[in-house]
Design an enzyme around this catalytic site. Structure first.
Site, PDB file in Angstrom:
ATOM      1  N   GLY A 238       0.451   6.261  28.065  1.00  0.00           N
ATOM      2  CA  GLY A 238       1.560   7.199  27.874  1.00  0.00           C
ATOM      3  C   GLY A 238       1.249   8.652  28.156  1.00  0.00           C
ATOM      4  O   GLY A 238       2.065   9.525  27.895  1.00  0.00           O
ATOM      5  N   GLU A 280      -4.983   2.730  27.556  1.00  0.00           N
ATOM      6  CA  GLU A 280      -4.369   2.041  28.687  1.00  0.00           C
ATOM      7  C   GLU A 280      -3.542   2.987  29.551  1.00  0.00           C
ATOM      8  O   GLU A 280      -2.320   2.858  29.616  1.00  0.00           O
ATOM      9  CB  GLU A 280      -3.413   0.952  28.178  1.00  0.00           C
ATOM     10  CG  GLU A 280      -4.020  -0.022  27.231  1.00  0.00           C
ATOM     11  CD  GLU A 280      -3.007  -1.007  26.678  1.00  0.00           C
ATOM     12  OE1 GLU A 280      -3.318  -2.204  26.642  1.00  0.00           O
ATOM     13  OE2 GLU A 280      -1.906  -0.570  26.295  1.00  0.00           O
ATOM     14  N   PRO A 281      -4.159   3.922  30.231  1.00  0.00           N
ATOM     15  CA  PRO A 281      -3.380   4.823  31.074  1.00  0.00           C
ATOM     16  C   PRO A 281      -2.864   4.115  32.324  1.00  0.00           C
ATOM     17  O   PRO A 281      -3.588   3.351  32.953  1.00  0.00           O
ATOM     18  CB  PRO A 281      -4.388   5.912  31.456  1.00  0.00           C
ATOM     19  CG  PRO A 281      -5.720   5.232  31.379  1.00  0.00           C
ATOM     20  CD  PRO A 281      -5.613   4.202  30.283  1.00  0.00           C
ATOM     21  N   ARG A 319      13.651   5.753  39.553  1.00  0.00           N
ATOM     22  CA  ARG A 319      13.510   6.536  38.320  1.00  0.00           C
ATOM     23  C   ARG A 319      14.578   7.609  38.125  1.00  0.00           C
ATOM     24  O   ARG A 319      15.071   7.777  37.016  1.00  0.00           O
ATOM     25  CB  ARG A 319      12.103   7.122  38.210  1.00  0.00           C
ATOM     26  CG  ARG A 319      11.012   6.031  38.155  1.00  0.00           C
ATOM     27  CD  ARG A 319       9.628   6.600  37.918  1.00  0.00           C
ATOM     28  NE  ARG A 319       9.489   7.203  36.616  1.00  0.00           N
ATOM     29  CZ  ARG A 319       9.474   8.484  36.375  1.00  0.00           C
ATOM     30  NH1 ARG A 319       9.534   9.367  37.361  1.00  0.00           N
ATOM     31  NH2 ARG A 319       9.382   8.946  35.146  1.00  0.00           N
ATOM     32  N   TYR A 323      16.556   6.938  34.698  1.00  0.00           N
ATOM     33  CA  TYR A 323      16.442   7.813  33.537  1.00  0.00           C
ATOM     34  C   TYR A 323      16.277   9.286  33.878  1.00  0.00           C
ATOM     35  O   TYR A 323      15.504   9.995  33.243  1.00  0.00           O
ATOM     36  CB  TYR A 323      15.385   7.345  32.540  1.00  0.00           C
ATOM     37  CG  TYR A 323      14.102   6.744  33.086  1.00  0.00           C
ATOM     38  CD1 TYR A 323      13.807   5.395  32.862  1.00  0.00           C
ATOM     39  CD2 TYR A 323      13.180   7.520  33.781  1.00  0.00           C
ATOM     40  CE1 TYR A 323      12.631   4.847  33.331  1.00  0.00           C
ATOM     41  CE2 TYR A 323      12.005   6.969  34.249  1.00  0.00           C
ATOM     42  CZ  TYR A 323      11.731   5.634  34.011  1.00  0.00           C
ATOM     43  OH  TYR A 323      10.563   5.098  34.474  1.00  0.00           O
ATOM     44  N   CYS A 350      24.285   2.240  48.406  1.00  0.00           N
ATOM     45  CA  CYS A 350      25.712   2.293  48.095  1.00  0.00           C
ATOM     46  C   CYS A 350      25.935   2.413  46.603  1.00  0.00           C
ATOM     47  O   CYS A 350      26.426   1.485  45.952  1.00  0.00           O
ATOM     48  CB  CYS A 350      26.398   1.067  48.652  1.00  0.00           C
ATOM     49  SG  CYS A 350      26.290   1.044  50.438  1.00  0.00           S
ATOM     50  N   TYR A 379       5.347   3.841  39.058  1.00  0.00           N
ATOM     51  CA  TYR A 379       6.684   3.271  38.851  1.00  0.00           C
ATOM     52  C   TYR A 379       7.642   3.572  40.005  1.00  0.00           C
ATOM     53  O   TYR A 379       8.848   3.646  39.817  1.00  0.00           O
ATOM     54  CB  TYR A 379       7.267   3.734  37.502  1.00  0.00           C
ATOM     55  CG  TYR A 379       6.328   3.457  36.349  1.00  0.00           C
ATOM     56  CD1 TYR A 379       6.112   2.153  35.913  1.00  0.00           C
ATOM     57  CD2 TYR A 379       5.606   4.476  35.733  1.00  0.00           C
ATOM     58  CE1 TYR A 379       5.224   1.882  34.888  1.00  0.00           C
ATOM     59  CE2 TYR A 379       4.709   4.220  34.706  1.00  0.00           C
ATOM     60  CZ  TYR A 379       4.525   2.922  34.285  1.00  0.00           C
ATOM     61  OH  TYR A 379       3.635   2.655  33.280  1.00  0.00           O
TER      62      TYR A 379
HETATM   63  C1  LIG Z   1       3.477   0.879  30.184  1.00  0.00           C
HETATM   64  C2  LIG Z   1       2.365   0.665  29.251  1.00  0.00           C
HETATM   65  C3  LIG Z   1       1.194   1.400  29.392  1.00  0.00           C
HETATM   66  C4  LIG Z   1       1.029   2.509  30.400  1.00  0.00           C
HETATM   67  O1  LIG Z   1       1.880   3.570  30.125  1.00  0.00           O
HETATM   68  P1  LIG Z   1       1.769   4.884  31.045  1.00  0.00           P
HETATM   69  O2  LIG Z   1       2.856   5.749  30.538  1.00  0.00           O
HETATM   70  O3  LIG Z   1       2.000   4.450  32.438  1.00  0.00           O
HETATM   71  O4  LIG Z   1       0.422   5.449  30.826  1.00  0.00           O
HETATM   72  C5  LIG Z   1       0.149   1.092  28.564  1.00  0.00           C
HETATM   73  N1  LIG Z   1       0.244   0.127  27.631  1.00  0.00           N
HETATM   74  C6  LIG Z   1       1.368  -0.599  27.461  1.00  0.00           C
HETATM   75  C7  LIG Z   1       1.411  -1.644  26.439  1.00  0.00           C
HETATM   76  C8  LIG Z   1       2.462  -0.343  28.256  1.00  0.00           C
HETATM   77  O5  LIG Z   1       3.571  -1.059  28.079  1.00  0.00           O
END
Ligand SMILES: *Cc1c(COP(=O)(O)O)cnc(C)c1O
Length: 426
Positions: A238, A280-281, A319, A323, A350, A379
């Site tokens: 995130g 988890e980036p 995207r 959003y 369209c 994304y």
């Molecule tokens: C989407 C997601 C991520 C990565 O999020 P980013 O905003 O792309 O860094 C990591 N862990 C989980 C569980 C996710 O669903």
């Protein structure tokens, strides 16, 4: 300034000539740089650490090879992402399988391939795993996804941890959490390692992560008092990136040390025994390294707007429509000219909502000019869709003046490969 922009040392005009447009262009050096930053800064003496690339942000074989070569692990959320990771040669013990509704087929495929860690989302999944592991003889590691209920200031669609989120188990549902872990313990082929949380995406505030860590350690403490021990904590991804000049993301070095120091503080406070911290980036590894090259087509003036139409749109980058994501762009074969025109960059699909950038200052442009939208590396390709039967653009990596194709442009024949014709009954 040169009139023609170069990416990774390659002029965009050359990319257009060689590969056509629309084109996803990745600066390989930037991808490598992000991976290296994570390896360098997300480490400390107090814990083992592991960085998992959230491959949903951008998955193709070459990207995952790059990630593997940089020593990162990978998380996947579907059979397709898992297949891609295996094809890229990623070892199953470096693969983490996520998802709130993994199908039986996906679960079996992952277990057949000895994926080492599942991030389990709910009790039904736990039952299924216990059942499946009866006939298998390897050890599956499990983290349980918790909804930590942290409000990160981000768009509602990319928030994941509000109270009624579809992901994970709410952190106050202690008896559900205990039930699930007890269920897993029925199998002697399953090891419960600890918890996972992910609080959203494009998060700018360090405080949100601090809050997440405090919350998770408090849960770990509660569990410890019930005799349930954890050794691993996965804090999700995130981390925000730069899309427009309003965005000021926290450097990897800064939030890495904030995260690890906060974990250490909490470990001391609660006397817990966490040995390993994971993050988890996804976006922050690939977003800024990627951009999309388009050719300008028609230009239209309406009473209040000037439209610049490009040869892609919501099929290659959904995207903005999905959003209201914001982007910067340039006319990249006229970088030496002043940005004197306010225009709306729209796609060819369209849908009235097929707008890439609602209002932006660009240098004057004409049909045939090249327009590049920046920071589309996350994304974009991964959310590609065939709306209007647009063909999936090619993906190229550029580095040190050289470009190479990593995903071919889709062809018309590939577009209809699954269509069943009358002359060709099943
Ligand atoms: C989407 C997601 C991520 C990565 O999020 P980013 O905003 O792309 O860094 C990591 N862990 C989980 C569980 C996710 O669903």
């Amino acid at each position: 300034m040169d009139a023609v922009l170069k990416i990774g040392g390659v002029p965009v005009t050359e990319l257009k000539e060689r590969y056509g447009t629309p084109l996803y262009v990745y600066d390989e050096e930037k991808l490598l740089h992000q991976c290296r930053q994570y390896s360098q800064y997300f480490s400390c003496d107090a814990f083992d650490t592991e960085v998992l690339y959230a491959s949903k942000a951008f998955s193709c074989i070459e990207m995952l090879r790059l990630v593997k070569n940089q020593g990162l692990s990978v998380d996947v959320v579907s059979m397709g992402e898992l297949f891609t990771a295996l094809k890229a040669g990623i070892s199953p013990d470096r693969i983490y399988f996520h998802g709130n509704n993994k199908t039986l087929e996906e679960i079996q495929y992952a277990l057949d391939n000895h994926v080492q860690t599942f991030i389990v989302d709910n009790l039904q999944e736990a039952y299924l795993l216990v059942e499946e592991m009866k006939t298998r003889d390897y050890v599956l590691h499990v983290l349980l996804r918790i909804n930590p209920c942290i409000e990160a200031h981000t768009h509602a669609y990319i928030q994941t941890a509000n109270i009624d989120s579809k992901f994970g188990i709410h952190l106050e549902s202690i008896s559900q959490i205990v039930d699930l872990i007890q269920t897993l313990k029925q199998s002697n082929h399953i090891v419960f390692d600890g918890f996972h949380a992910h609080i959203g995406s494009q998060i700018f505030e360090k405080e949100a992560f601090v809050k997440e860590i405090e919350t998770m350690f408090s849960l770990i403490d509660t569990m410890q008092k019930k005799g349930i021990l954890c050794n691993t904590l996965n804090l999700g991804g995130g981390f925000a990136v730069h899309y427009t000049n309003e965005d000021q993301p926290i450097p990897i070095s800064v939030f890495s040390s904030v995260i690890l120091e906060t974990c250490q503080k909490m470990q001391e406070l609660y006397h817990t025994n966490i040995q390993k911290i994971l993050i988890e980036p996804g976006r922050s590894i690939v977003a800024e390294a990627g951009s999309t090259l388009y050719t300008v087509g028609f230009i239209k003036k309406t009473p209040h707007k000037k439209y610049v139409f490009v040869d892609g749109g919501m099929s290659d980058n959904i995207r903005p429509s999905l959003y209201q994501a914001k982007y910067e762009a340039d006319i990249v074969n006229h970088m030496d000219q002043k940005k004197t025109e306010i225009v709306c960059v729209a796609g060819k699909c369209c849908e009235s909502g097929d707008i890439l950038i609602d209002s932006i200052a660009l240098s004057p442009c004409d049909s045939g000019d090249l327009l590049m939208v920046y920071s589309t590396g996350a994304y974009g390709f991964s959310m590609f869709n065939n709306y209007n039967r647009n063909l999936r653009p090619a993906v190229v990596f550029v580095k040190e003046g050289n470009s190479r194709l990593v995903v071919k442009r889709e062809t018309l024949q590939e577009l209809v490969r699954g269509d069943v014709c009358d002359e060709d009954p099943v």
